[in-house]
Scaffold this motif. Structure first.
Motif, PDB file in Angstrom:
ATOM      1  N   ARG A 197      33.255 -20.725   9.283  1.00 42.38           N
ATOM      2  CA  ARG A 197      31.879 -20.819   8.789  1.00 42.38           C
ATOM      3  C   ARG A 197      31.364 -22.230   9.044  1.00 42.38           C
ATOM      4  N   TRP A 198      30.540 -22.405  10.074  1.00 42.26           N
ATOM      5  CA  TRP A 198      30.063 -23.735  10.422  1.00 42.26           C
ATOM      6  C   TRP A 198      29.216 -24.345   9.312  1.00 42.26           C
ATOM      7  N   GLU A 199      28.598 -23.504   8.471  1.00 33.74           N
ATOM      8  CA  GLU A 199      27.721 -24.005   7.414  1.00 33.74           C
ATOM      9  C   GLU A 199      28.477 -24.719   6.300  1.00 33.74           C
ATOM     10  N   GLY A 200      29.794 -24.534   6.205  1.00 33.81           N
ATOM     11  CA  GLY A 200      30.565 -25.128   5.119  1.00 33.81           C
ATOM     12  C   GLY A 200      30.601 -24.231   3.895  1.00 33.81           C
ATOM     13  N   ASP A 201      31.210 -24.740   2.844  1.00 32.96           N
ATOM     14  CA  ASP A 201      31.409 -23.980   1.608  1.00 32.96           C
ATOM     15  C   ASP A 201      30.283 -24.317   0.625  1.00 32.96           C
ATOM     16  N   ASP A 202      29.393 -23.360   0.370  1.00 34.36           N
ATOM     17  CA  ASP A 202      28.246 -23.613  -0.507  1.00 34.36           C
ATOM     18  C   ASP A 202      28.681 -24.081  -1.888  1.00 34.36           C
ATOM     19  N   ALA A 203      29.697 -23.451  -2.459  1.00 34.56           N
ATOM     20  CA  ALA A 203      30.120 -23.785  -3.820  1.00 34.56           C
ATOM     21  C   ALA A 203      30.620 -25.219  -3.907  1.00 34.56           C
ATOM     22  N   GLN A 204      31.322 -25.670  -2.883  1.00 37.97           N
ATOM     23  CA  GLN A 204      31.837 -27.042  -2.885  1.00 37.97           C
ATOM     24  C   GLN A 204      30.699 -28.059  -2.827  1.00 37.97           C
ATOM     25  N   TRP A 205      29.726 -27.803  -1.977  1.00 34.38           N
ATOM     26  CA  TRP A 205      28.579 -28.710  -1.892  1.00 34.38           C
ATOM     27  C   TRP A 205      27.769 -28.682  -3.184  1.00 34.38           C
ATOM     28  N   ASP A 206      27.624 -27.508  -3.781  1.00 38.46           N
ATOM     29  CA  ASP A 206      26.910 -27.405  -5.054  1.00 38.46           C
ATOM     30  C   ASP A 206      27.585 -28.227  -6.127  1.00 38.46           C
ATOM     31  N   GLU A 207      28.920 -28.189  -6.163  1.00 33.89           N
ATOM     32  CA  GLU A 207      29.637 -28.938  -7.197  1.00 33.89           C
ATOM     33  C   GLU A 207      29.453 -30.435  -7.027  1.00 33.89           C
ATOM     34  N   VAL A 208      29.513 -30.899  -5.781  1.00 38.98           N
ATOM     35  CA  VAL A 208      29.278 -32.327  -5.534  1.00 38.98           C
ATOM     36  C   VAL A 208      27.892 -32.734  -6.033  1.00 38.98           C
ATOM     37  N   PHE A 209      26.876 -31.976  -5.654  1.00 39.73           N
ATOM     38  CA  PHE A 209      25.506 -32.379  -5.965  1.00 39.73           C
ATOM     39  C   PHE A 209      25.107 -32.091  -7.402  1.00 39.73           C
TER      40      PHE A 209
END
Length: 236
Positions: A197-209
């Protein structure tokens, strides 16, 4: 999952107005637009480039990007490589036939692509000169950087744009061993790779932000409230 360094966000009274990606590749652009809801285009969006290319491009004030005679097909014609800046353009040059770029394709499209990126460079300068509080995000997708490199990047931006209010967010796949050496104004976090998945992991980015103080009032490059999104690139 590791949250960004909490100390970097201690002053929530001065939240960030805009997030600007600094590579490494398309995951950064996709995720920042998804997380913030702001689709305004920035210079490094959708580009494939390493850390040194980011630093050198800002140091040179974008002057060495896309010069005539420096751009050629790369990766068997899947992208265009700018030898002057070491930036790989996967989405700005279109092949005239099939899927592979030729030198002729690049040469006939170069003026238009260069005009686009010079406009984005001007947008970068306008943002840096504005009152906006900016969070620059470098996605270290292969865990190649060290704390001293991020200090170099921060110094480069501060030197190029004295007086700008900004911080850096250093996102890696794994926690940095030298996190204690980070200078003020630099935070770090981790976002794991999402295989296939080139877009990355949505949940991981959400947790950071979720830990990043963002202003409810988004700003455009001039520091005023953005009236509408502006996209100037070809999506992945």
């Amino acid at each position: 999952m590791t949250q960004p360094n909490p100390a970097a966000w201690a002053d929530a009274s001065d939240p960030y107005d805009v997030c600007v990606g600094l590579g490494y590749h398309c995951e950064t652009t996709y995720q920042l637009r998804r997380v913030t809801g702001n689709e305004s285009a920035h210079f490094f969006d959708w580009l494939d480039l390493d850390f040194d290319a980011v630093v050198e491009t800002i140091t040179e004030d974008f002057a060495h990007v896309l010069r005539p005679g420096q751009v050629e097909p790369f990766s068997d014609g899947l992208c265009a490589l700018d030898r002057g800046s070491d930036i790989r353009f996967f989405h700005d040059f279109a092949p005239s036939e099939g899927r592979l770029l030729t030198q002729g394709d690049i040469d006939c499209q170069l003026d238009g692509v260069r005009a686009k990126f010079m406009a984005l460079a001007e947008r970068w300068r306008a943002l840096a000169a504005s009152s906006a509080h900016v969070l620059y995000v470098h996605h270290d997708a292969f865990d190649e950087c060290a704390a001293r490199g991020l200090a170099r990047l921060r110094h480069t931006i501060a030197t190029a744009h004295p007086g700008q209010r900004f911080s850096l967010l250093w996102l890696r796949r794994t926690p940095p061993a030298d996190a204690a050496d980070l200078a003020p104004g630099i935070a770090w976090g981790t976002v794991a790779e999402a295989p296939g998945r080139w877009e990355g992991d949505d949940a991981q980015w959400d947790e950071v932000f979720s830990a990043v103080p963002m202003s409810p009032r988004r700003t455009d490059a001039a520091g005023s409230a953005a009236a509408r999104p502006m996209t100037e690139e070809t999506p992945v």
